[in-house]
Design an enzyme around this catalytic site. Structure first.
Site, PDB file in Angstrom:
ATOM      1  N   HIS A 268      -4.183 -11.345  -1.011  1.00  0.00           N
ATOM      2  CA  HIS A 268      -5.003 -11.697  -2.171  1.00  0.00           C
ATOM      3  C   HIS A 268      -4.816 -13.180  -2.481  1.00  0.00           C
ATOM      4  O   HIS A 268      -3.675 -13.675  -2.509  1.00  0.00           O
ATOM      5  CB  HIS A 268      -4.549 -10.932  -3.419  1.00  0.00           C
TER       6      HIS A 268
ATOM      7  N   HIS B 203      -3.827  -7.461   4.286  1.00  0.00           N
ATOM      8  CA  HIS B 203      -4.665  -8.392   3.534  1.00  0.00           C
ATOM      9  C   HIS B 203      -3.804  -9.200   2.569  1.00  0.00           C
ATOM     10  O   HIS B 203      -2.765  -8.738   2.104  1.00  0.00           O
ATOM     11  CB  HIS B 203      -5.767  -7.661   2.761  1.00  0.00           C
TER      12      HIS B 203
HETATM   13  P1  AMP Z   1      -4.420  -3.624  -2.546  1.00  0.00           P
HETATM   14  O1  AMP Z   1      -4.336  -2.817  -3.812  1.00  0.00           O
HETATM   15  O2  AMP Z   1      -3.454  -4.754  -2.458  1.00  0.00           O
HETATM   16  O3  AMP Z   1      -4.383  -2.715  -1.333  1.00  0.00           O
HETATM   17  O4  AMP Z   1      -5.848  -4.330  -2.596  1.00  0.00           O
HETATM   18  C1  AMP Z   1      -7.007  -3.763  -2.127  1.00  0.00           C
HETATM   19  C2  AMP Z   1      -8.139  -4.554  -2.724  1.00  0.00           C
HETATM   20  O5  AMP Z   1      -9.315  -4.273  -1.984  1.00  0.00           O
HETATM   21  C3  AMP Z   1      -8.462  -4.244  -4.182  1.00  0.00           C
HETATM   22  O6  AMP Z   1      -8.252  -5.410  -4.969  1.00  0.00           O
HETATM   23  C4  AMP Z   1      -9.937  -3.827  -4.153  1.00  0.00           C
HETATM   24  O7  AMP Z   1     -10.670  -4.328  -5.241  1.00  0.00           O
HETATM   25  C5  AMP Z   1     -10.412  -4.423  -2.848  1.00  0.00           C
HETATM   26  N1  AMP Z   1     -11.550  -3.742  -2.252  1.00  0.00           N
HETATM   27  C6  AMP Z   1     -11.697  -2.427  -2.001  1.00  0.00           C
HETATM   28  N2  AMP Z   1     -12.878  -2.175  -1.425  1.00  0.00           N
HETATM   29  C7  AMP Z   1     -13.503  -3.372  -1.284  1.00  0.00           C
HETATM   30  C8  AMP Z   1     -14.775  -3.794  -0.746  1.00  0.00           C
HETATM   31  N3  AMP Z   1     -15.647  -2.919  -0.239  1.00  0.00           N
HETATM   32  N4  AMP Z   1     -15.088  -5.103  -0.790  1.00  0.00           N
HETATM   33  C9  AMP Z   1     -14.205  -5.997  -1.294  1.00  0.00           C
HETATM   34  N5  AMP Z   1     -13.010  -5.672  -1.804  1.00  0.00           N
HETATM   35  C10 AMP Z   1     -12.663  -4.383  -1.805  1.00  0.00           C
END
Ligand code: AMP
Length: 137
Positions: free
Chosen positions: A102, A100
């Site tokens: 951001h 993913h």
């Molecule tokens: P990372 O720390 O780069 O792996 O980012 C993972 C991101 O996923 C975090 O910013 C979370 O807030 C986001 N996240 C986790 N669960 C969900 C969800 N159900 N819907 C949208 N975002 C999510």
């Protein structure tokens, strides 16, 4: 088959999201944590662990959508800047092991999100480091 992670479940419609964009390969939706207003995630629909292990064609498609969302953030959301960030592996802060990117709109310096780039170059052998990377690309 790996166990479904939370983003696989969003792709499969088992968990809801605020969808921004979808095509055959890419899905974009609002990050639940909203580090800043409009904070979005762009993901590959197929499961890859992170940016580093995603096939280039798919990675390019994800980055294309990230660019378009960033452009909208500036044009229409009132953002003055945007950070594009892809954490790879837990040591870099990756908590969801599914590729993913951001897209984080920035409104005011320090608002909700900060990257501090310290200068830690002292004592490092920069020619050796550059050589090691360069020779292995
Ligand atoms: P990372 O720390 O780069 O792996 O980012 C993972 C991101 O996923 C975090 O910013 C979370 O807030 C986001 N996240 C986790 N669960 C969900 C969800 N159900 N819907 C949208 N975002 C999510």
């Amino acid at each position: 088959m790996h166990e479904k992670d939370i983003f696989c479940k969003i792709v499969d419609g088992e968990i809801p999201c605020y969808k921004l964009y979808e095509d055959d390969d890419v899905l974009a939706f609002l990050d639940i944590s909203q580090v800043t207003k409009g904070h979005a995630l762009v993901i590959s629909k197929r499961h890859y662990e992170n940016f580093l292990s995603t096939p280039k064609e798919i990675m390019h498609k994800v980055m294309d959508v990230a660019q378009r969302i960033g452009q909208v953030d500036i044009k229409l959301l009132g953002a003055e800047g945007v950070n594009i960030l892809s954490n790879c592996y837990p040591a870099a802060g990756q908590s969801v092991m599914h590729f993913h990117v951001h897209v984080i709109p920035r409104y005011k310096e320090g608002e909700g999100f900060e990257i501090t780039m310290k200068n830690n170059a002292e004592g490092l052998n920069l020619p050796a480091i550059a050589g090691q990377i360069k020779e292995n690309l």
